[in-house]
Motif scaffolding. Structure first.
Motif, short mmCIF file in Angstrom:
data_model
loop_
_atom_site.label_atom_id
_atom_site.label_comp_id
_atom_site.label_asym_id
_atom_site.label_seq_id
_atom_site.Cartn_x
_atom_site.Cartn_y
_atom_site.Cartn_z
N SER A 31 24.52 69.05 35.43
CA SER A 31 23.13 68.73 35.74
C SER A 31 22.24 68.87 34.51
O SER A 31 21.33 68.07 34.29
CB SER A 31 22.61 69.64 36.86
N ASP A 32 22.53 69.89 33.68
CA ASP A 32 21.74 70.06 32.44
C ASP A 32 21.91 68.85 31.53
O ASP A 32 20.94 68.37 30.92
CB ASP A 32 22.17 71.33 31.71
N ALA A 33 23.16 68.37 31.41
CA ALA A 33 23.44 67.22 30.55
C ALA A 33 22.73 65.97 31.08
O ALA A 33 22.21 65.16 30.31
CB ALA A 33 24.94 66.98 30.45
N VAL A 34 22.70 65.82 32.38
CA VAL A 34 22.05 64.66 32.99
C VAL A 34 20.55 64.71 32.77
O VAL A 34 19.93 63.70 32.38
CB VAL A 34 22.39 64.58 34.50
N GLU A 35 19.93 65.85 33.00
CA GLU A 35 18.48 65.97 32.82
C GLU A 35 18.10 65.72 31.37
O GLU A 35 17.11 65.02 31.08
CB GLU A 35 18.01 67.35 33.27
N SER A 36 18.88 66.27 30.44
CA SER A 36 18.61 66.06 29.02
C SER A 36 18.77 64.60 28.64
O SER A 36 17.96 64.03 27.90
CB SER A 36 19.55 66.94 28.19
#
Length: 234
Positions: free
Chosen positions: A85-90
């Protein structure tokens, strides 16, 4: 979405002065015609993108959705292989920033979140409208190979099953489809199904001037369209 809804999508795009469908529109039309694509959602915020990715399942790829951006990679509008999820938001924020830097005037609809299709043999199924004969169907090896090798076969639409099978056998790279150097053969029946569906699609919707289903991933069992582009004319 039925045939009338497909026409409504196309007519709406033309009424807005657009000469191409947005990728989510093109893929929705593909699905209506029985052409499989990876699951996708359109996100309008980074948190919305993360929620969509969690629903679809990782890994995912993110792509900008804008009527003013045709070649997404050229403006940093695509990011693949995202597994958290962090990679997607970034990635969502970076894509929006990239596009605004390259095309500050571009209208941003959102970001497409798509389940990544496993790597496999890439083919292209497409259509180009000929001034004399009308829509034609093309088939060849996909990805960069269609640009480099130009190894494609054509038929005038509409076509039948035997035409689709003949097209596959005509390309110089046919051996790739049958399995070579340890690679498994691909599901030719699945490819034939996509070719025939593409023929129906462009025959029944004459405003589609050009269509590229590239790459289409062909597997031992099944095939799916990873990227879909449809150009329009009144």
């Amino acid at each position: 979405m039925g045939v009338e809804e497909v026409q409504a999508v196309i007519k709406k795009a033309l009424a807005e002065g657009r000469h191409s469908l947005l990728e989510p529109e093109a893929k929705a039309i593909c699905l209506e015609y029985g052409i499989p694509t990876p699951s996708f959602r359109v996100a309008t915020s980074s948190s919305n993108a993360a929620a969509a990715a969690a629903e679809l399942g990782y890994p995912v790829v993110l792509k900008i959705v804008s009527p003013d951006v045709v070649h997404k990679s050229d403006v940093g509008g695509v990011m693949a292989g995202l597994s958290s999820s962090d990679a997607v938001e970034s990635a969502y924020l970076r894509i929006v920033e990239n596009v605004r830097a390259h095309r500050p005037d571009a209208r941003l609809i959102g970001v497409l979140v798509q389940r990544m299709a496993p790597e496999s043999t890439e083919v292209i199924v497409g259509s180009v409208k000929d001034a004399q004969f009308g829509p034609t169907i093309l088939f060849g090896l996909g990805g960069i190979f269609v640009e480099v090798l130009k190894d494609v076969a054509f038929r005038i639409a509409p076509i039948e099953e035997r035409d689709a099978r003949d097209m596959m056998r005509e390309i110089k790279g046919y051996e790739v489809l049958t399995g070579c150097r340890g690679s498994p053969p691909v599901d030719q029946d699945a490819i034939v199904s996509i070719i025939l569906s593409a023929s129906s699609l462009v025959t029944e919707n004459p405003q589609i001037e050009q269509m590229d289903l590239n790459p289409t991933m062909a597997y031992e069992r099944g095939a799916m369209v990873v990227d879909a582009r449809m150009l329009l004319s009144p």
